[in-house]
Design an enzyme around this catalytic site. Structure first.
Site, mmCIF file in Angstrom:
data_model
loop_
_atom_site.group_PDB
_atom_site.id
_atom_site.type_symbol
_atom_site.label_atom_id
_atom_site.label_comp_id
_atom_site.label_asym_id
_atom_site.label_seq_id
_atom_site.Cartn_x
_atom_site.Cartn_y
_atom_site.Cartn_z
ATOM 1 N N VAL A 31 0.852 -1.099 -0.189
ATOM 2 C CA VAL A 31 0.130 0.062 -0.030
ATOM 3 C C VAL A 31 0.774 1.350 -0.004
ATOM 4 O O VAL A 31 0.306 2.303 0.130
ATOM 5 C CB VAL A 31 -0.871 0.012 1.264
ATOM 6 C CG1 VAL A 31 -1.978 -1.116 1.113
ATOM 7 C CG2 VAL A 31 -0.336 -0.023 2.729
ATOM 8 N N GLY A 34 7.553 3.317 2.976
ATOM 9 C CA GLY A 34 7.926 4.023 4.242
ATOM 10 C C GLY A 34 9.522 4.393 3.784
ATOM 11 O O GLY A 34 10.078 4.325 2.791
ATOM 12 N N THR A 35 9.941 5.094 4.977
ATOM 13 C CA THR A 35 11.542 5.440 4.850
ATOM 14 C C THR A 35 12.428 4.511 4.586
ATOM 15 O O THR A 35 13.434 4.421 3.945
ATOM 16 C CB THR A 35 11.862 6.514 6.021
ATOM 17 O OG1 THR A 35 10.735 7.589 6.001
ATOM 18 C CG2 THR A 35 13.176 7.025 5.844
ATOM 19 N N TYR A 36 11.930 3.336 5.513
ATOM 20 C CA TYR A 36 13.025 2.286 5.141
ATOM 21 C C TYR A 36 12.673 1.032 4.616
ATOM 22 O O TYR A 36 13.170 0.031 5.101
ATOM 23 C CB TYR A 36 13.840 1.974 6.642
ATOM 24 C CG TYR A 36 14.521 3.304 7.240
ATOM 25 C CD1 TYR A 36 15.915 3.639 6.614
ATOM 26 C CD2 TYR A 36 13.894 3.883 8.305
ATOM 27 C CE1 TYR A 36 16.357 4.786 6.921
ATOM 28 C CE2 TYR A 36 14.906 5.248 8.631
ATOM 29 C CZ TYR A 36 15.813 5.392 8.132
ATOM 30 O OH TYR A 36 16.470 6.760 8.595
ATOM 31 N N ASP A 153 8.272 15.269 9.464
ATOM 32 C CA ASP A 153 7.746 14.888 8.263
ATOM 33 C C ASP A 153 6.179 14.968 8.343
ATOM 34 O O ASP A 153 5.574 14.119 7.863
ATOM 35 C CB ASP A 153 8.353 13.631 7.822
ATOM 36 C CG ASP A 153 8.136 13.218 6.158
ATOM 37 O OD1 ASP A 153 8.044 14.376 5.462
ATOM 38 O OD2 ASP A 153 8.305 12.076 5.771
#
EC number: 2.7.11.1
Length: 1336
Positions: A31, A34-36, A153
């Site tokens: 979906v 993410g950052t990582y 963020d």
């Protein structure tokens, strides 16, 4: 997870942390990112409850960040406005792979605020909803800030909504806990458009700091996003936005419809000085946040809005919401160009239905919680009833779990069955395709076998005809010898040396009873009698007025002989032609400046003293030079006698006709050409070459004259001075086409004809004048070199198009003084080209060349020429550095067996031709409406393997000999090949073979280390003009006036139509970005096409891609004249020239994945025609553009425009060709090409070299290529020059003026197109080879 208390749920999950998630959670679909790591929608296996699962690879580099994120989630997620953390799991991976960490968080089914805004009419939320969401965000931020945590963020994508309209903050990947002593951060993390100015300043100034109030700025930008649908500067490139945010004033709401409270709230949040910005506690008391309707009322309104938007989104999209991180991913690994990053998984619709069911179960779970509270109250009143109720509830839960497991198993079983069915269907389709392929291969093999069988039958038929001809010629020889003896006795002009011991092969003399002679002998005598009557002096004096001779019928009483038994369809039918199309080809005058022979003049017009240019043969008597035998040229020209050979007398007529040149008349010289003086190419052939093979000859039997000479030599008796010239036959067509064959029994001696003591005309002139000279030779026997005059064979490597047994033997003229090399840059390309060496059919003229008129049409019964001859003029390499320009001549002869073997090799599809076009077995219609017998013989170059390696003789290569010294491993490349005029034709079968074409796009180059650039072309003709092209992998995308096509260079050269009825002016392929950038359409818009969409238009293997729009525009620009893609480090800039402005765009990677505006320069003083971008010393960006007045520059930072170079010596407008930035100059120095000149300047307009590049002619295209060279395409030549000095490195001369256009280049291949007058185009490519022409 059944307990509703978040803390207790967290404790439960934390207890089982670091377990394998198998059997506990399962992933449903992706979906977001993410950052990582990627974010999945997951499901709890036992309860079916949904969760958001972030999957991350556990690596040592990111271990600290991941631990930090887990700690943040564990400590601070227990708040109503922060997504709850459930736990972490470790999924073990095979050895060598990283383990996966699964972070399980609360699932927010309503999606993000950004999704909600996009699905709202007008892309704007109501003010009450904005106030509610901002209040919830502020409450979450107050919780984080109270624990000294900065989110860093905050944006619409990281604010999620639940089914009950609860607001949750997610993505703690960039969160950081403030140090207790410093209290401020100086790291640079976040999303550009929502980023606070003080955060951006940290990247520019290491001393700058910020604190938690940077989240307040991001909240204000998010409020504008909810009100206007997008953050400010969203159309700008992220890098440009980072530059503008600290420098621009704070953004404001555009519309006046918003209340003053909302406007004041945004102004308060967007105070540029963060120290003056209020904290979260004060903002919670702000009127816009405080004065709201009741929370229940707003949530109901927002929940209804969420339900409506979900229905719309369900119709448009296939995912419920999208998590998105703040990363800017590397785009160098084949990203997909479609705007959506959602993965398509099997059974997606089933998952969507399952999701709705689970959401309904969530609602029922909330009702179950209320019932549970009521049960707790009853528990205190009635413990026993409570126990029973608990047991009942437990039993019901067990049943529900069983039912749930049964449903899950049933669903998995259905999915497995569906996959099996799909696999079976795919297997069946694959088998069907394989069966069709095998059937097609079988049919192809049958067609080839049938083709070969027919070919062998026709070869046998031709051999039968040849045997008949041998018999006829044997008889005719005996008749000729008798006539010669009688005439010599009567006239007494020469010594009576009669060969007493010589017997004719056949003895049917005149004294023999005619009834005892065979039928064919009587037939020949009858023909000889009738032809003798036509050989009267009156007929000889008017050769040009002689009309076609009607066929002579055979005598009726004669029994049917071998000739009459030949089937009519297999006998050669040759059209009768007029006197201007003489049937006799002519001798190549190898004597310097020998007179060209008119086409209507027969061979005997030239006295035998023309042979004085040839050295003596092996015969000890140098005065006796035998008359050469009939030797056809390499193009298959057959020299045939049109009259009966018995009519040839032993000497000339006492009264020679008036058109015979007197013996004392000096031959007129070929006029010296004063232009197109070409320098010669000399390379040695020592290292790596194989020994030269002798030119093969297969003599079958000696002629009577040769037998006589040999016997006289054996007895030591003196020989006659030589047979006199034979009287010419009538120039009209013979009545019997079978008699028009050269004697296969006569000797064919392969020999090298050395150059005479004069100078041959230059190769280029001979090539252009070959039709006037009449290159087809008729020799009774080729002179053989004496031991002292034999040319030394030179080693060479076999070249494509030249059989391995053909070798070029070169002879240096001893008396010729070496000439100094002429500089190639001083060449003149203004000569008038009279004839083209390419076949006229390929040039599109539709008329046969003059050389083809020397023969009476083509034959349809097979090529039975005794010998085919190719005459190649070459240069000799002299020791040291001084080349000799004496012309060497090679005569290559082939026997019929060699012709047939070569024909078989061509027909079987061997890739030994240097052109990319190979003969095909599938006949096609005749181009230009020509009948097969009259097709021009230029195609025979190809079908016989005689195509010149560099460019199929359509380009002649010259270089400056002062530049390139002869190398030790190169082979000697002939400057040009002079092939005789088109005499004979190949048979109908071979003609059918070469009518079609099979493109071998990767022809095998048989030369081991070719160092000579080669020019080849593709057979495909494009009906409209080619405007641009770009390489896509190994294939070529071609843009024309009428559409976009793909030339399949990796397969059979097929052309696929991709887009029709749209003009493509310029294009570039960016494979890593999945993009094709174009200027296309009537309005010249800048369109970007997705390569995956174009690929699917060819393969048709993805129905989902077909439904999507395959292209998008960059901005709203029209009237684009030129653009340039400039790559600097990892940034891709797109500089666009418009009517009076220049736009600079830059590529923004995911999540944007598009070109975004970077800078615009309007109202320029000159209209840009050519544009480029440079980065001076890695710091300063400058736009360089060319106009009709000169070249100019624009400083990107300041926007100042100034002139770089204005050619004041040119009064009229100029045409800028290229802007080439010189290597190793830090983008400061460049070569500016315009008109027929080029100057070296720096970016400040200072001349850096007192050198002006001067092209030999006005180029139509100029391009910088990989070898640090620059190429110019003119109408007469292609020039290659050094980009740093402007020195001429090489020239390719055209055989005729044509318009060429540069398309693209990669590595050692340069693609260009030729445009004909009618608009048709063909694609050429030049292979510069390994050393990029530096070792010619």
């Amino acid at each position: 997870m059944g307990d509703p208390a978040p803390a207790r749920q967290s404790d439960f999950i934390f207890l089982v942390a670091l377990r394998d998630p198998a059997g506990i959670f399962e992933l449903v679909e992706v979906v977001g990112n993410g950052t990582y790591g990627q974010v999945y929608k997951g499901r709890h296996v036992k309860t079916g409850q949904l969760a958001a699962i972030k999957v991350m690879d556990v690596t040592e580099d990111e271990e600290e960040e991941i631990k930090q994120e887990i700690n943040m989630l564990k400590k601070y997620s227990h708040h109503r406005n922060i997504a709850t953390y459930y736990g972490a799991f470790i999924k073990k991976s095979p050895p060598g792979n990283d383990d996966q960490l699964w972070l399980v968080m609360e699932f927010c089914g309503a999606g993000s605020v950004t999704d909600l805004v996009k699905n709202t009419k007008g892309n704007a939320l109501k003010e009450d909803c904005i106030a509610y969401i901002c209040r919830e965000i502020l409450r979450g931020l107050a919780h984080l800030h109270a624990h000294k945590v900065i989110h860093r963020d905050i944006k619409g994508q990281n604010v999620l909504l639940t089914e009950n309209a609860e607001v949750k903050l997610v993505d703690f990947g960039v969160s950081a806990q403030l140090d207790r002593t410093v209290g401020r951060r100086n790291t640079f993390i976040g999303t550009p458009y929502w980023m606070a100015p003080e955060v951006i300043a940290c990247d520019e100034n290491p001393d700058a700091t910020y604190d938690y109030r940077s989240d307040i700025w991001s909240l204000g930008i998010t409020a504008i996003e909810m009100a206007e649908g997008a953050p400010p500067l969203c159309d700008m490139h992220p890098m440009r936005a980072l530059f503008l945010i600290p420098r621009n004033p704070p953004p404001r709401l555009k519309s006046k419809k918003w209340s003053k409270k909302f406007t004041d709230f945004i102004d308060t949040c967007l105070i540029k000085t963060y120290l003056s910005r209020p904290p979260t506690e004060q903002l919670l008391k702000f009127p816009f946040i405080r004065d709201q309707p009741t929370e229940r009322q707003v949530r109901i309104q927002l929940k209804d809005h969420i339900d409506r938007s979900r229905k719309k989104r369900g119709e448009k999209e296939e995912t419920e919401y999208e998590y998105s991180g703040s990363e800017e991913e590397d785009d160098s690994h084949g990203e997909e160009g479609e705007p959506s990053s959602i993965m398509n998984v099997p059974g997606e619709s089933t998952l969507r239905r399952e999701f709705l069911r689970l959401q309904q179960e969530n609602k029922s779970n909330s009702e179950a919680l209320k019932q549970q509270q009521q049960l707790q109250q009853q528990q205190q009143r009635d413990p026993e009833a409570h126990i029973k109720h608990l047991l009942h509830q437990r039993q019901r839960r067990i049943e529900e779990q069983k039912e749930e497991r049964r449903r899950v198993e049933e669903q998995q079983r259905r999915e497995r069955e569906q996959r099996k069915l799909q696999e079976k269907e795919q297997q069946r389709r694959l088998e069907d395709m394989q069966a069709l392929r095998r059937e097609e291969e079988r049919r192809q093999a049958e067609r080839e076998q049938e083709y070969k069988r027919k070919q062998l039958e026709e070869q046998r038929q031709s051999e039968r005809l040849q045997r008949q001809l041998q018999q006829e010629h044997a008889y005719l020889n005996s008749q000729k010898q008798q006539q010669q003896q009688q005439q010599q006795q009567q006239q007494q002009q020469q010594q009576q040396i009669l060969p007493g011991d010589r017997k004719p092969l056949y003895h049917y003399g005149r004294g023999i009873n005619p009834a005892d002679k065979p039928a064919w002998a009587r037939e020949v005598e009858e023909r000889a009698r009738m032809n003798k009557q036509q050989n009267s002096p009156l007929a000889k004096t008017k050769p040009s007025s002689a009309g076609p001779e009607p066929p002579i019928p055979q005598a009726s009483p004669s029994p049917p002989g071998p000739l009459s038994q030949t089937p009519p369809m297999q006998r050669p039918v040759e059209p009768q032609e007029g006197p201007h199309k003489s049937l006799v080809a002519h001798r190549v005058p190898l004597k310097p400046y020998a007179a060209p022979v008119p086409r209507s003049q027969s061979l005997q017009d030239q006295p035998t003293r023309n042979l004085a240019a040839f050295p003596a043969s092996h015969d000890p008597d140098p005065a006796a030079v035998p008359t050469p035998t009939a030797t056809p040229s390499a193009r298959g020209a057959v020299i045939r006698q049109n009259s009966d050979p018995t009519s040839e007398g032993p000497g000339p007529s006492p009264n020679p006709p008036s058109w015979v040149r007197p013996d004392n008349e000096a031959p007129p010289k070929v006029p010296q050409r004063t232009s197109s003086i070409a320098t010669a190419l000399n390379t040695s052939g020592a290292g790596g070459s194989r020994p030269a093979q002798a030119v093969r000859a297969r003599p079958r039997s000696n002629s009577a004259w040769q037998i006589y000479l040999q016997r006289r030599a054996e007895r030591g008796t003196p020989k006659p001075p030589g047979p006199p010239a034979q009287p010419p036959g009538p120039p009209n067509t013979s009545s019997n086409p079978d008699l028009r064959r050269s004697d296969p029994g006569w000797e064919r001696s392969d020999s090298v004809l050395p150059a005479s003591h004069g100078h041959l005309p230059q190769a280029g002139s001979l090539e252009r004048n070959r039709n006037r000279v009449g290159a087809s030779t008729k020799l009774d026997s080729s002179p053989v070199l004496s031991p002292g005059n034999k040319a030394k064979p030179e080693d060479h490597r076999s070249r494509p198009g030249r059989p391995a047994d053909f070798v070029l033997l070169k002879e240096r003229t001893l008396d010729e003084a070496p000439k100094p090399p002429k500089k190639a840059m001083d060449y003149s390309s203004s000569s008038e080209e009279v004839e083209s060496s390419e076949d006229e059919e390929e040039e599109g003229d539709g008329e046969p060349s003059e050389g083809s008129r020397d023969t009476p049409g083509g034959r349809s019964d097979g090529d039975t020429d005794s010998v085919s001859t190719m005459v190649v003029h070459d240069v000799e390499e002299v020791s040291g550095t001084q080349p000799s320009y004496g012309g060497g001549t090679m005569v290559v002869q082939r026997t019929p067996e060699e012709e047939r073997s070569l024909l078989l090799a061509d027909s079987n599809g061997y890739t030994n031709l240097p052109d990319v076009v190979q003969p095909s077995h599938s006949p096609t219609e005749n181009s230009q409406g020509q009948s097969p017998p009259t097709k021009d013989g230029g195609g025979d170059y190809q079908s016989r393997g005689l195509v010149k390696a560099p460019g199929k003789s359509s380009f002649t290569m010259f270089v400056d000999l002062g530049i390139y010294q002869p190398g030790g491993s190169g082979d000697t490349i002939p400057i040009t090949a002079l092939v005789g005029g088109e005499g004979g034709r190949l048979d109908q079968l071979q003609f059918d073979v070469r009518k079609g074409s099979v493109v071998n796009v990767n022809p095998t180059n048989t030369r081991a280390h070719s160092e000579t650039p080669e020019i080849r072309k593709y057979k495909k003709r494009f009906n409209s003009e080619i405007l641009c092209a770009a390489l896509w992998g190994v294939n070529l995308l071609v843009g024309t006036e009428n559409g976009l096509m793909l030339l399949d260079r990796s397969g059979q050269g097929k052309v696929y139509g991709l887009i029709g009825r749209r003009r493509f002016q310029q294009m570039d392929v960016l494979e890593g970005l999945n993009l094709l950038i174009t200027i296309s359409g009537k309005r010249n818009k800048l369109r970007v096409y997705y390569l995956s969409w174009l690929r699917n238009k060819i393969l048709h293997n993805d129905p989902e891609v077909e439904k999507k729009q395959g292209w998008t525009t960059v901005g709203d620009m029209e009237g684009c004249g030129h653009y340039r893609v400039v790559k600097y480090e990892r940034i891709k800039f797109l500089v666009i020239a418009l009517k009076n402005s220049v736009e600079v765009y830059a590529w923004a990677p995911k999540p944007y994945h598009k070109f975004m505006a970077f800078k615009s320069f309007a109202d320029l003083p000159h209209r840009p025609l050519l544009v480029d971008l440079t980065v001076e010393e890695g710091q300063r960006l400058k736009v360089i553009y060319g106009s009709s007045a000169g070249f100019h520059a624009v400083d990107v930072d300041s926007g100042n425009s100034y002139d770089i170079y204005i050619p004041v010596h040119i009064q009229s407008q100029i045409t800028p060709h290229a802007i080439v930035f010189l290597p190793n100059t830090d983008g400061m120095e460049m070569l500016l090409c315009y008109e027929d000149e080029g100057v070296y300047v720096n970016t400040y307009g200072r001349i850096i070299k007192d050198v002006v590049l001067q092209w030999g002619e006005m180029p139509t295209s100029v391009a910088y290529i990989c070898s640090n060279q620059i190429m110019g395409w003119g109408e007469k030549a292609i020039e290659i020059r050094s980009v740093e000095t402007g020195h001429l490195d090489g020239v390719f001369m055209h055989k005729r003026a044509q318009r060429l256009k540069f398309l693209c280049e990669r590595n050692d291949k340069v693609f260009f197109a030729s445009v004909r007058s009618g608009g048709s185009s063909q694609v050429y490519f030049m292979t510069l080879n390994r050393n990029c022409i530096m070792n010619w």
